[in-house]
Write an enzyme that holds these catalytic residues in place. Structure first.
Site, PDB file in Angstrom:
ATOM      1  N   GLU A 249      27.149  -4.397 -25.434  1.00 43.85           N
ATOM      2  CA  GLU A 249      28.065  -3.528 -26.084  1.00 43.85           C
ATOM      3  C   GLU A 249      29.240  -4.072 -26.175  1.00 43.85           C
ATOM      4  O   GLU A 249      30.204  -4.633 -25.482  1.00 43.85           O
ATOM      5  CB  GLU A 249      28.485  -2.242 -24.942  1.00 43.85           C
ATOM      6  CG  GLU A 249      28.778  -0.798 -25.466  1.00 43.85           C
ATOM      7  CD  GLU A 249      30.352  -1.003 -25.560  1.00 43.85           C
ATOM      8  OE1 GLU A 249      30.793  -1.422 -26.885  1.00 43.85           O
ATOM      9  OE2 GLU A 249      31.117  -0.394 -24.842  1.00 43.85           O
TER      10      GLU A 249
ATOM     11  N   GLU B 158      39.113  -5.885 -35.255  1.00 43.23           N
ATOM     12  CA  GLU B 158      39.426  -5.103 -34.270  1.00 43.23           C
ATOM     13  C   GLU B 158      40.820  -5.222 -33.624  1.00 43.23           C
ATOM     14  O   GLU B 158      40.927  -6.446 -33.176  1.00 43.23           O
ATOM     15  CB  GLU B 158      38.423  -5.062 -33.058  1.00 43.23           C
ATOM     16  CG  GLU B 158      38.607  -3.873 -32.162  1.00 43.23           C
ATOM     17  CD  GLU B 158      37.393  -4.023 -30.916  1.00 43.23           C
ATOM     18  OE1 GLU B 158      37.102  -3.054 -30.632  1.00 43.23           O
ATOM     19  OE2 GLU B 158      36.885  -5.160 -31.001  1.00 43.23           O
TER      20      GLU B 158
ATOM     21  N   LYS C 200      30.328  -9.143 -12.480  1.00 43.32           N
ATOM     22  CA  LYS C 200      31.610  -9.777 -12.712  1.00 43.32           C
ATOM     23  C   LYS C 200      32.583  -8.910 -13.276  1.00 43.32           C
ATOM     24  O   LYS C 200      32.354  -8.670 -14.424  1.00 43.32           O
ATOM     25  CB  LYS C 200      31.405 -11.312 -13.323  1.00 43.32           C
ATOM     26  CG  LYS C 200      32.736 -12.148 -13.188  1.00 43.32           C
ATOM     27  CD  LYS C 200      32.739 -13.263 -14.360  1.00 43.32           C
ATOM     28  CE  LYS C 200      33.379 -12.935 -15.616  1.00 43.32           C
ATOM     29  NZ  LYS C 200      34.566 -12.487 -15.595  1.00 43.32           N
TER      30      LYS C 200
ATOM     31  N   CYS D 167      36.734   0.602 -27.562  1.00 45.11           N
ATOM     32  CA  CYS D 167      36.035   0.232 -28.667  1.00 45.11           C
ATOM     33  C   CYS D 167      35.654   1.442 -29.584  1.00 45.11           C
ATOM     34  O   CYS D 167      35.092   1.351 -30.868  1.00 45.11           O
ATOM     35  CB  CYS D 167      34.737  -0.564 -28.356  1.00 45.11           C
ATOM     36  SG  CYS D 167      33.885   0.171 -27.031  1.00 45.11           S
TER      37      CYS D 167
END
Length: 479
Positions: free
Chosen positions: A251, A381, A178, A285
């Site tokens: 991840e 983040e 997806k 990231c």
């Protein structure tokens, strides 16, 4: 006069299909803010169909030889390379990325990674067969796990799709993938290219939103769920998968420390960190967005980095002078701007700190100094073109600050002192440590983190092995 929207469809069992109930979602070009396509908003019926197709295809694909799987993947790599312009155009429209940089910096490694996993298909390893007990021979079989439910993110839709399907298919698994609801176009194009290469049902694409992803992970068919995304999404996947003990590969987020010591090559550090922090609008990231600088060179570094930020350009995908394009969506633009708006009084915006233009989702390259370790922008983040700078007094404090976040994906150390570099690489609690560089990746080496950055590895033989299971076979020598 209205322009007809492109119609994207699911790819299930070798056929392109709309959602069973006909629902769709609009797909927006981040560089313009305009809708250019519709994609299926898939529900349970679509997920059921994709899982059934993958399950039906699994026994045949599992039983292919490694050389056959290698040949198929090499054909995919060649086909992607031959249609590179189409893939780059789709990815740019998906994401607002610069066309030139996508063609030079993303497509080649993506093709190389497919070729790496094609080779890995023929290099499965296990302990040597032998008599570990008198009269008994033990054999290790390394087998595919089965159907894999995979969810890719919106920051690198094409490349992350490759990181998902290539090792899984190389190992003999079948896939239901997806893409993000904001970036489905390049993944659907991949399915069109793959259609003539893989047997029907080996590779399936289901478009949709979070609920679609949840339905995939909770479905009883997959033996493994793999996601690249936020920590929150990863926690939800792990919880859902635990109900039927699925294997999970996560991840997740990152907050990479970039530790610059007083003996570093300052000019090189500034230049490389600016690129590694702003590339892809900081939507990475592993981006070099949390810089720790020795106090003796702090002011000089900040001045130089602010100038580098001012010299960095964002803009339209066809502008050859830009380093990065738009943020992916209006929510992401709001998130990045919110971090700057909520800065504490002791913080100082040295460069940027504002939206660029009123069309699309562009944000200026930004530098923020004067920050403390417990500030929100240090601990969380941002996922945007924002580089923070803190100062440290010595190696011990640098390590304390570097490790003092919940993420543990990537990091870098900048110094000419070999011993210091080795000590730092040993003690930095991150899945990757770069020395005097930041962000290069190669197919042969693993990518993955610790702590809230998740577990499991992408790329490399380690990533390949994540998509296999180990079986011990013992036979009596007496017949």
């Amino acid at each position: 006069m209205t322009t007809e929207l492109r119609r994207l469809r699911n790819y299930i069992g070798g056929e392109f299909k709309d959602a069973a109930d006909g629902r769709t979602t609009e797909v927006v070009n981040p560089a313009t803010g305009e809708v250019y396509a519709t994609a299926p908003l898939s529900g349970q019926a679509d997920v059921d169909a994709a899982m059934a197709a993958a399950a039906a295809a699994f026994p045949g694909w599992r039983d292919t030889t490694p050389s056959e799987r290698q040949k198929a993947l090499l054909k995919i790599a060649d086909a992607f390379e031959a249609r590179a312009d189409e893939l780059v155009a789709a990815e740019s429209e998906n994401t607002g990325k610069p066309l030139g940089l996508t063609a030079s910096e993303e497509l080649p490694p993506m093709v190389d990674q497919i070729r790496f996993f094609a080779g890995a298909a023929r290099l499965l390893e296990g302990r040597s067969a032998g008599e570990y007990m008198d009269g008994m021979t033990s054999i290790i079989r390394r087998e595919p796990v089965g159907v894999c439910a995979q969810v890719a993110p919106w920051n690198y839709p094409m490349m992350m799709a490759v990181w998902k399907f290539a090792p899984a298919i190389a190992a003999g698994n079948t896939v239901v993938l997806k893409p993000s609801d904001t970036t489905p176009a390049s993944t659907v194009l991949m399915a069109e290219i793959i259609d003539s290469i893989l047997p029907k049902g080996v590779f399936n694409v289901v478009c949709g939103d979070r609920e679609t992803g949840r339905a995939m992970v909770e479905h009883p068919t997959p033996a493994m769920a793999s996601i690249t995304g936020s920590v929150r999404a990863g926690m939800q996947v792990a919880e859902s998968a635990s109900k039927d003990v699925k294997r999970v590969h996560l991840e997740l987020g990152g907050k990479a420390p970039v530790v610059v010591f007083e003996d570093a090559d300052l000019a090189k550090a500034v230049e490389d960190i600016a690129v590694a922090g702003y590339f892809n609008a900081g939507q990475d990231c592993t981006a070099a967005t949390r810089v720790l600088v020795h106090e003796s060179i702090h002011d000089e570094f900040v001045t130089a980095l602010a100038k580098a930020a001012a010299d960095t350009k964002t803009g339209a995908p066809d502008d050859e002078d830009v380093l990065y394009g738009a943020l992916n969506n209006p929510n992401q633009l709001k998130q990045v701007a919110g971090f700057i708006e909520r800065l504490p009084a002791h913080a100082k915006v040295e460069a940027g700190g504002h939206r660029v233009g009123d069309k699309g989702y562009f944000y200026a390259p930004t530098v923020v100094s004067g920050l403390k370790q417990d500030d929100e922008i240090i601990q969380n983040e941002v996922f945007g073109p924002v580089i923070t700078v803190q100062s440290f007094t010595d190696e011990a404090q640098a390590l304390e600050y570097a490790n003092g976040v919940e993420f543990a994906l990537a990091s870098s150390v900048w110094t000419k002192d070999h011993g210091r570099a080795m000590r730092m690489s040993k003690n930095l609690d991150f899945g990757c440590v770069w020395i005097n560089t930041h962000i290069p990746l190669v197919a042969e080496m693993p990518h993955g983190g610790f702590k809230k950055s998740g577990y499991g590895k992408d790329l490399s033989a380690y990533g390949f092995e994540d998509y296999t299971r180990i079986k011990h076979v013992m036979t009596s020598l007496d017949g």
